[in-house]
Motif scaffolding. Sequence first.
Motif: not given
Length: 187
Positions: A106-107, A109-119, A154-165, A182-185
């Motif tokens: 199983k998976i 942990f799912i970590f979404f590193l969110n960052v804007n276009k300029d960065t 759609p992938v983000l929607e799929f994973y963001s509903k999971k408790p380990n996102f 590291g803190a989450f893990l």
Amino acid sequence: MNIILFGPPGAGKGTQAKFLVTKLKGYQISTGDMLRDEIQKNSDIGKKIIDDMNEGKFVSDEIVNNLIKNVIFDDQKKGKLIFDGYPRSLSQAEKLDLLLKNSNQKIDFIFFLNVNKDTIIKRIEKRKIIEKRSDDELDTILKRYDTYMETTKPVLEFYSKKPNFYEIDGALEIDQITNKIGAFLKV
Ligand code: AMP
């Protein structure tokens, strides 16, 4: 522990994947690296994907899913998978769930590193100089970012509903992101 690092190109997934590989004695599973490898080897797959890769388009799910299958059923790597840049489409995410189920995994942990276009643009430009990556011309970078955002919604929607996102601000410094993960893990 199996982990997915999710986020647009340039968000720092590769860097964090390397940290996790060391910390957890895991295996970095980068479909980007695997695909570049096929091009380097000039394999049949390599010949099929070179144009899409150079244009910043996604490689077909069929090719990606086939490459990933071998990795998931590799006994040495089971339970130590650090996915970097995969899955990127709903079909890939669903296929991954199935492959994991069939290999009793199983998976965690799912970590979404969110960052804007300029960065992203600033970071990839820097990496382009350091790593001399051929597919990283500016046009390609922007196309890759847009393709990513469009296709992965759609992938983000799929994973963001999971408790380990977990969503992490990808604009933070590398060390800060590492510490948050590291803190989450709890490692
Ligand atoms: P990356 O090294 O992860 O930034 O990936 C580089 C390029 O490889 C992308 O722009 C895509 O053309 C292709 N690629 C990597 N991973 C995938 C994937 N999971 N699905 C489709 N195409 C991919």
